[in-house]
Design a protein around this motif. Structure first.
Motif, PDB file in Angstrom:
ATOM      1  N   ALA A 161       0.919  -1.030  -4.839  1.00 29.38           N
ATOM      2  CA  ALA A 161      -0.425  -1.608  -4.904  1.00 29.38           C
ATOM      3  C   ALA A 161      -1.443  -0.536  -5.255  1.00 29.38           C
ATOM      4  O   ALA A 161      -2.369  -0.776  -6.049  1.00 29.38           O
ATOM      5  CB  ALA A 161      -0.773  -2.257  -3.567  1.00 29.38           C
ATOM      6  N   THR A 162      -1.270   0.653  -4.698  1.00 32.54           N
ATOM      7  CA  THR A 162      -2.167   1.770  -5.014  1.00 32.54           C
ATOM      8  C   THR A 162      -2.040   2.171  -6.474  1.00 32.54           C
ATOM      9  O   THR A 162      -3.045   2.371  -7.174  1.00 32.54           O
ATOM     10  CB  THR A 162      -1.851   2.982  -4.110  1.00 32.54           C
ATOM     11  OG1 THR A 162      -2.007   2.612  -2.738  1.00 32.54           O
ATOM     12  CG2 THR A 162      -2.791   4.142  -4.427  1.00 32.54           C
ATOM     13  N   LEU A 163      -0.798   2.285  -6.946  1.00 30.07           N
ATOM     14  CA  LEU A 163      -0.568   2.631  -8.349  1.00 30.07           C
ATOM     15  C   LEU A 163      -1.155   1.585  -9.286  1.00 30.07           C
ATOM     16  O   LEU A 163      -1.717   1.914 -10.340  1.00 30.07           O
ATOM     17  CB  LEU A 163       0.932   2.788  -8.615  1.00 30.07           C
ATOM     18  CG  LEU A 163       1.610   4.024  -8.020  1.00 30.07           C
ATOM     19  CD1 LEU A 163       3.114   3.968  -8.267  1.00 30.07           C
ATOM     20  CD2 LEU A 163       1.019   5.299  -8.606  1.00 30.07           C
ATOM     21  N   ALA A 164      -1.030   0.322  -8.899  1.00 29.95           N
ATOM     22  CA  ALA A 164      -1.531  -0.764  -9.748  1.00 29.95           C
ATOM     23  C   ALA A 164      -3.048  -0.701  -9.919  1.00 29.95           C
ATOM     24  O   ALA A 164      -3.586  -1.090 -10.964  1.00 29.95           O
ATOM     25  CB  ALA A 164      -1.132  -2.114  -9.160  1.00 29.95           C
ATOM     26  N   ASP A 193       3.975  -6.824 -11.419  1.00 25.98           N
ATOM     27  CA  ASP A 193       3.344  -8.089 -11.054  1.00 25.98           C
ATOM     28  C   ASP A 193       1.949  -7.880 -10.457  1.00 25.98           C
ATOM     29  O   ASP A 193       1.023  -8.655 -10.727  1.00 25.98           O
ATOM     30  CB  ASP A 193       4.225  -8.858 -10.059  1.00 25.98           C
ATOM     31  CG  ASP A 193       5.474  -9.424 -10.724  1.00 25.98           C
ATOM     32  OD1 ASP A 193       5.397  -9.779 -11.912  1.00 25.98           O
ATOM     33  OD2 ASP A 193       6.531  -9.513 -10.068  1.00 25.98           O
ATOM     34  N   LEU A 194       1.792  -6.832  -9.645  1.00 28.39           N
ATOM     35  CA  LEU A 194       0.469  -6.525  -9.088  1.00 28.39           C
ATOM     36  C   LEU A 194      -0.502  -6.140 -10.192  1.00 28.39           C
ATOM     37  O   LEU A 194      -1.654  -6.602 -10.207  1.00 28.39           O
ATOM     38  CB  LEU A 194       0.587  -5.383  -8.074  1.00 28.39           C
ATOM     39  CG  LEU A 194       1.162  -5.761  -6.704  1.00 28.39           C
ATOM     40  CD1 LEU A 194       1.574  -4.503  -5.941  1.00 28.39           C
ATOM     41  CD2 LEU A 194       0.151  -6.565  -5.893  1.00 28.39           C
ATOM     42  N   LYS A 195      -0.050  -5.304 -11.106  1.00 26.59           N
ATOM     43  CA  LYS A 195      -0.895  -4.883 -12.233  1.00 26.59           C
ATOM     44  C   LYS A 195      -1.271  -6.079 -13.102  1.00 26.59           C
ATOM     45  O   LYS A 195      -2.404  -6.171 -13.602  1.00 26.59           O
ATOM     46  CB  LYS A 195      -0.139  -3.842 -13.050  1.00 26.59           C
ATOM     47  CG  LYS A 195      -0.899  -3.273 -14.244  1.00 26.59           C
ATOM     48  CD  LYS A 195      -2.085  -2.458 -13.837  1.00 26.59           C
ATOM     49  CE  LYS A 195      -2.689  -1.752 -15.045  1.00 26.59           C
ATOM     50  NZ  LYS A 195      -4.003  -1.131 -14.733  1.00 26.59           N
ATOM     51  N   ALA A 203       9.396  -1.798   7.533  1.00 25.11           N
ATOM     52  CA  ALA A 203       8.388  -0.748   7.361  1.00 25.11           C
ATOM     53  C   ALA A 203       8.520  -0.076   5.995  1.00 25.11           C
ATOM     54  O   ALA A 203       7.510   0.222   5.332  1.00 25.11           O
ATOM     55  CB  ALA A 203       8.517   0.282   8.474  1.00 25.11           C
ATOM     56  N   SER A 204       9.751   0.156   5.565  1.00 24.54           N
ATOM     57  CA  SER A 204       9.984   0.787   4.261  1.00 24.54           C
ATOM     58  C   SER A 204       9.519  -0.113   3.127  1.00 24.54           C
ATOM     59  O   SER A 204       8.935   0.359   2.142  1.00 24.54           O
ATOM     60  CB  SER A 204      11.468   1.126   4.095  1.00 24.54           C
ATOM     61  OG  SER A 204      11.891   2.045   5.079  1.00 24.54           O
ATOM     62  N   THR A 205       9.776  -1.416   3.267  1.00 21.08           N
ATOM     63  CA  THR A 205       9.324  -2.371   2.257  1.00 21.08           C
ATOM     64  C   THR A 205       7.803  -2.402   2.186  1.00 21.08           C
ATOM     65  O   THR A 205       7.221  -2.436   1.099  1.00 21.08           O
ATOM     66  CB  THR A 205       9.859  -3.780   2.569  1.00 21.08           C
ATOM     67  OG1 THR A 205      11.287  -3.739   2.651  1.00 21.08           O
ATOM     68  CG2 THR A 205       9.451  -4.772   1.491  1.00 21.08           C
ATOM     69  N   ALA A 206       7.160  -2.400   3.358  1.00 20.77           N
ATOM     70  CA  ALA A 206       5.695  -2.357   3.402  1.00 20.77           C
ATOM     71  C   ALA A 206       5.171  -1.084   2.755  1.00 20.77           C
ATOM     72  O   ALA A 206       4.149  -1.097   2.054  1.00 20.77           O
ATOM     73  CB  ALA A 206       5.211  -2.455   4.848  1.00 20.77           C
ATOM     74  N   GLY A 207       5.884   0.025   2.973  1.00 25.48           N
ATOM     75  CA  GLY A 207       5.498   1.285   2.355  1.00 25.48           C
ATOM     76  C   GLY A 207       5.602   1.242   0.840  1.00 25.48           C
ATOM     77  O   GLY A 207       4.705   1.715   0.128  1.00 25.48           O
ATOM     78  N   VAL A 208       6.690   0.654   0.340  1.00 26.33           N
ATOM     79  CA  VAL A 208       6.866   0.507  -1.109  1.00 26.33           C
ATOM     80  C   VAL A 208       5.746  -0.346  -1.695  1.00 26.33           C
ATOM     81  O   VAL A 208       5.156  -0.012  -2.732  1.00 26.33           O
ATOM     82  CB  VAL A 208       8.233  -0.131  -1.440  1.00 26.33           C
ATOM     83  CG1 VAL A 208       8.324  -0.485  -2.926  1.00 26.33           C
ATOM     84  CG2 VAL A 208       9.369   0.821  -1.065  1.00 26.33           C
ATOM     85  N   PHE A 209       5.422  -1.442  -0.989  1.00 27.15           N
ATOM     86  CA  PHE A 209       4.355  -2.334  -1.466  1.00 27.15           C
ATOM     87  C   PHE A 209       3.018  -1.592  -1.503  1.00 27.15           C
ATOM     88  O   PHE A 209       2.251  -1.725  -2.470  1.00 27.15           O
ATOM     89  CB  PHE A 209       4.245  -3.556  -0.550  1.00 27.15           C
ATOM     90  CG  PHE A 209       3.230  -4.561  -1.007  1.00 27.15           C
ATOM     91  CD1 PHE A 209       3.566  -5.509  -1.959  1.00 27.15           C
ATOM     92  CD2 PHE A 209       1.944  -4.553  -0.493  1.00 27.15           C
ATOM     93  CE1 PHE A 209       2.630  -6.444  -2.399  1.00 27.15           C
ATOM     94  CE2 PHE A 209       1.004  -5.473  -0.920  1.00 27.15           C
ATOM     95  CZ  PHE A 209       1.340  -6.426  -1.875  1.00 27.15           C
TER      96      PHE A 209
END
Length: 228
Positions: free
Chosen positions: A129-132, A187-189, A119-125
């Motif tokens: 992703a939002t920041l990107a 990488d997302l950006k 869940a924490s990893t999903a939260g970080v992603f």
């Protein structure tokens, strides 16, 4: 002049469509890659095949396997073979994760710790992703600093194998979590901005970021939240 504007607009729409296609294919492939990872982790835990991969031997197998698979994926990145190699790579990574996963699952609250790490990893992603999507600034310059940081952590981890410092291991785990969280953003950006146009390579990079964050968080949760 109007014709030039129309041509420019059509080019922009085509480029945006291409970026969206790469991002969409990357996410589908990334989701698919979780299946071999789970299978590899299950095989490793069920058979104990990775039980002997401790210390320098385990570290060497992991690094050599990681580099070899990445080289093969890059070589076949423009064909369906690259997808199959990526799936084999994620199975290998699942095997490498099985020792830590088995250790944590052996705790009375092991299942909860694994779910918390996931869940924490999903939260970080989600945050990255939002920041990107929000950040308009070009982040391509981050690449060299992130790479330098990763090399420094790998070298420090290799040195610590000889010293066996638990404090150093914990510090490196925490730093690695931060580093690969920012790698996730980078990488997302890079995909969103059109810097990476190959979805197989893009999925590989994001997979490594997610795997590293999950593995590090699982180790940290196991250290501080584990009940024997």
């Amino acid at each position: 002049m109007d014709q030039l504007d129309q041509t420019s607009q059509n080019y922009s729409l085509t480029a945006a469509g291409q970026r969206n296609k790469v991002l969409r294919n990357t996410m589908w492939l990334l989701a698919l890659s979780l299946l071999p990872t789970i299978a590899g982790a299950w095989v490793g835990m069920a058979t104990g095949i990775t039980a002997g991969l401790r210390g320098f031997v385990g570290f060497a197998v992991f690094i050599v396997g990681l580099l070899a698979f990445q080289a093969a994926i890059f070589k076949f990145r423009n064909s369906s073979t690259g997808v199959f190699i990526l799936m084999a790579f994620t199975f290998f990574m699942g095997l490498m994760l099985s020792r830590l996963l088995g250790y944590v699952m052996g705790m009375s609250n092991g299942t909860t710790l694994v779910m918390n790490a996931f869940a924490s990893t999903a939260g970080v992603f989600a945050v990255m992703a939002t920041l990107a999507t929000v950040i308009k600034r070009d982040l391509s310059g981050m690449g060299k600093w992130l790479f330098a940081g990763m090399i420094a952590i790998v070298i420090a981890a290799a040195i610590n194998l000889f010293f066996g410092s638990s404090l150093m291991m914990l510090a490196l785990t925490a730093l690695s979590t931060i580093l690969f969280s920012f790698y996730m953003l980078y990488d997302l950006k890079n995909i969103i901005d059109g810097g990476e146009t190959n979805y197989i390579v893009a999925a590989t990079h994001l997979y490594i970021d997610i795997f590293a964050v999950f593995q590090n968080l699982l180790a940290i949760f196991g250290i501080f939240g584990g009940d024997d």
